[in-house]
Design a protein around this motif. Structure first.
Motif, PDB file in Angstrom:
ATOM      1  N   HIS A   1       0.835  -1.215   0.000  1.00 48.73           N
ATOM      2  CA  HIS A   1       0.000   0.000   0.000  1.00 48.73           C
ATOM      3  C   HIS A   1       0.864   1.258   0.000  1.00 48.73           C
ATOM      4  O   HIS A   1       1.416   1.634   1.029  1.00 48.73           O
ATOM      5  CB  HIS A   1      -0.898  -0.024   1.241  1.00 48.73           C
ATOM      6  CG  HIS A   1      -2.011   0.984   1.216  1.00 48.73           C
ATOM      7  ND1 HIS A   1      -3.283   0.701   1.663  1.00 48.73           N
ATOM      8  CD2 HIS A   1      -2.050   2.272   0.802  1.00 48.73           C
ATOM      9  CE1 HIS A   1      -4.048   1.773   1.523  1.00 48.73           C
ATOM     10  NE2 HIS A   1      -3.315   2.753   1.005  1.00 48.73           N
TER      11      HIS A   1
ATOM     12  N   HIS B   1       1.339   5.474  -1.803  1.00 48.14           N
ATOM     13  CA  HIS B   1       0.852   6.588  -2.626  1.00 48.14           C
ATOM     14  C   HIS B   1       2.064   7.382  -3.065  1.00 48.14           C
ATOM     15  O   HIS B   1       2.482   8.336  -2.391  1.00 48.14           O
ATOM     16  CB  HIS B   1      -0.127   7.461  -1.843  1.00 48.14           C
ATOM     17  CG  HIS B   1      -1.361   6.727  -1.431  1.00 48.14           C
ATOM     18  ND1 HIS B   1      -2.411   6.524  -2.296  1.00 48.14           N
ATOM     19  CD2 HIS B   1      -1.698   6.116  -0.274  1.00 48.14           C
ATOM     20  CE1 HIS B   1      -3.362   5.819  -1.666  1.00 48.14           C
ATOM     21  NE2 HIS B   1      -2.951   5.554  -0.454  1.00 48.14           N
TER      22      HIS B   1
ATOM     23  N   LYS C   1      -8.413  -0.429  -7.589  1.00 46.09           N
ATOM     24  CA  LYS C   1      -8.572   0.067  -6.222  1.00 46.09           C
ATOM     25  C   LYS C   1      -9.874   0.854  -6.153  1.00 46.09           C
ATOM     26  O   LYS C   1     -10.124   1.716  -7.000  1.00 46.09           O
ATOM     27  CB  LYS C   1      -7.385   0.986  -5.884  1.00 46.09           C
ATOM     28  CG  LYS C   1      -7.545   1.809  -4.608  1.00 46.09           C
ATOM     29  CD  LYS C   1      -7.096   1.053  -3.374  1.00 46.09           C
ATOM     30  CE  LYS C   1      -7.419   1.808  -2.078  1.00 46.09           C
ATOM     31  NZ  LYS C   1      -6.529   2.919  -1.787  1.00 46.09           N
TER      32      LYS C   1
ATOM     33  N   HIS D   1      -7.108  -1.362   5.374  1.00 41.91           N
ATOM     34  CA  HIS D   1      -7.360  -0.678   6.650  1.00 41.91           C
ATOM     35  C   HIS D   1      -8.129  -1.529   7.662  1.00 41.91           C
ATOM     36  O   HIS D   1      -7.654  -1.755   8.755  1.00 41.91           O
ATOM     37  CB  HIS D   1      -8.046   0.686   6.437  1.00 41.91           C
ATOM     38  CG  HIS D   1      -7.367   1.538   5.401  1.00 41.91           C
ATOM     39  ND1 HIS D   1      -6.041   1.891   5.495  1.00 41.91           N
ATOM     40  CD2 HIS D   1      -7.813   2.101   4.251  1.00 41.91           C
ATOM     41  CE1 HIS D   1      -5.703   2.630   4.431  1.00 41.91           C
ATOM     42  NE2 HIS D   1      -6.752   2.768   3.661  1.00 41.91           N
TER      43      HIS D   1
ATOM     44  N   ASP E   1       0.966   2.630   3.557  1.00 45.24           N
ATOM     45  CA  ASP E   1       0.168   3.828   3.227  1.00 45.24           C
ATOM     46  C   ASP E   1       1.087   5.044   3.081  1.00 45.24           C
ATOM     47  O   ASP E   1       0.678   6.183   3.314  1.00 45.24           O
ATOM     48  CB  ASP E   1      -0.911   4.099   4.292  1.00 45.24           C
ATOM     49  CG  ASP E   1      -2.195   4.663   3.692  1.00 45.24           C
ATOM     50  OD1 ASP E   1      -2.175   5.025   2.492  1.00 45.24           O
ATOM     51  OD2 ASP E   1      -3.196   4.761   4.417  1.00 45.24           O
TER      52      ASP E   1
HETATM   53 ZN    ZN Z   1      -3.932   4.568   1.115  1.00 47.03          ZN
END
Ligand code: ZN
Length: 421
Positions: free
Chosen positions: A73, A75, A185, A245, A336
């Motif tokens: 995960h 970004h 996603k 999550h 994340d």
């Molecule tokens: Zn994320």
């Protein structure tokens, strides 16, 4: 992905090798690498006799050699420097590509040789993968979602893949696949985006199922952002492959564990990526603990640390309860990275937190290797040290199967047989 050719076969020796197959570390072993592939792994003496003429020996003393880590995960287009989404998304696409190139290097240096890129604006995610593939920028092997699918006003709507209703969702999947998405996603609940509600679902089960159905048609898997309990239920019912999550949030934003939902998750066999460092703000906890260890923590700092630790315990406790449902081997660590204060280069934090919720260090490590490779569909190429696999390798100082913090002490990184550091 293209790698520079390595002229000589290499025999890599470390104190121990964790091949990621069975969760055990073995001493007295070595790995023979030929070109970008693993030729063989086994007993040092036996392997030394097999080595072709001209083999170069590499001694990584004091280290444990493992397959390259996988981060489920990320970004890439976000800097993870503490700015809000609104601030970070005021950047141009061009600057987001540059930010991504920086982040790819940080992750690679931390031994993370494969990532899932979980959604950027417009063509940014695709451009980064294209740049990597052409050899213009270094970085981990990439699986891209392109843009996350979200509802009108939904989490990450600024990435520009808004879809409402089954028809538009199918259209979005088709568009993303056409543009090069490796997986889909979808934002099944609100999140940190201003105006969204993390504790409420943003798609119905039928809408999520439309995404799953269309993605399957194109042999793509699905990952759903699910912070709300309601969205977790919808995701399981819709047949989503991987749940992100999994925070068990109620509409009032409180986290309350639900045994019935946990049972549903266990029975369905859904992959779960709990992104623990994100919710716990773990990088800040580490920073404050380091200050405390140096005797340099102020009174305010001490107060902040206590608050963060108490808050983190709530999240970790929910995860501990979930782990009672025998689903350790369905857990995929994800950082994340890029969001909030989550700078790139720290999958070690998530592995530390997995140990805090009951994983052994070896189990935590395995989750970022073979288990993640299975979850994201690349286990025929990476995730273990086995004959024929790509030679993506990391050497950690010490023994991460005994002390998980060793995963933060990277000594060497190999990508496709090429030593990067
Ligand atoms: Zn994320």
């Amino acid at each position: 992905m293209m790698y520079p050719k390595v002229a000589h076969p290499q025999l890599i020796l470390a104190d121990r090798i964790f091949d990621g197959v069975d969760g055990r570390a073995r001493e007295g072993q070595a790995v023979l690498v030929s070109g970008d592939r693993i030729d063989s792994v086994g007993d040092v003496e036996a392997l030394s006799k097999e080595c072709p003429h001209g083999t170069v020996e590499v001694h990584l003393e004091g280290t444990t050699l493992t397959p390259g880590l996988i981060d489920g995960h990320t970004h890439l287009s976000l800097a993870g420097d503490g700015r809000s989404y609104d601030e970070m998304f005021s950047e141009s696409d061009e600057m987001m590509v540059v930010t991504g190139a920086m982040n790819m290097m940080k992750h690679l240096n931390a031994g993370i040789t494969t990532i899932r890129e979980h959604g950027a604006r417009n063509r940014v995610g695709f451009a980064l993968k294209e740049g990597l593939g052409r050899g213009y920028i270094p970085g981990p092997r990439m699986l891209v979602s392109g843009r996350p699918i979200t509802c009108t006003g939904g989490h990450f709507n600024f990435c520009n893949e808004v879809a409402d209703g089954e028809h538009e969702i199918r259209q979005s999947v088709r568009r993303l696949v056409h543009e090069g998405a490796d997986y889909i996603k979808i934002m099944a609940s609100g999140g940190g985006t201003r105006g969204t509600i993390p504790g409420r679902a943003s798609y119905t089960t039928d809408e999520l199922h439309a995404a799953v159905h269309e993605a399957k048609h194109y042999a793509r898997t699905t990952a759903a952002h699910c912070r709300a309990k309601e969205s977790m239920v919808n995701a399981v019912k819709a047949g989503i492959d991987l749940m992100e999550h999994a925070e068990f949030l109620d509409p009032d934003d409180e986290m309350r564990f639900d045994p019935h939902l946990a049972e549903m998750m266990a029975e369905s066999g859904i992959w779960i990526s709990p992104t623990l460092q994100a919710w716990t703000k773990y990088p800040r906890i580490v920073e404050l603990r380091n200050q405390r260890d140096l005797g340099a923590l102020s009174h305010d700092g001490e107060m902040e640390l206590q608050q963060l630790e108490a808050r983190a315990e709530v999240r970790l406790d929910v995860m501990r309860k979930l782990m009672e449902y025998d689903i350790k081997d369905r857990v995929v660590p994800g950082t994340d990275s890029g969001v909030g204060i989550l700078a790139f280069g720290h999958l070690d934090y998530d592995l530390e937190l997995l140990v805090q919720v009951g994983f052994t260090p070896a189990e935590a490590l395995l989750s970022a290797l073979r288990i993640s490779a299975d979850a994201v569909g690349v286990s025929d190429e990476i995730g273990t040290i086995e004959k024929g696999k790509v030679a993506d390798l990391v050497a950690f100082q010490g023994d991460p199967t005994k002390d998980i913090e060793a995963t933060g002490r990277v000594e060497a990184v190999y990508q496709g047989g090429v030593r990067l550091r």
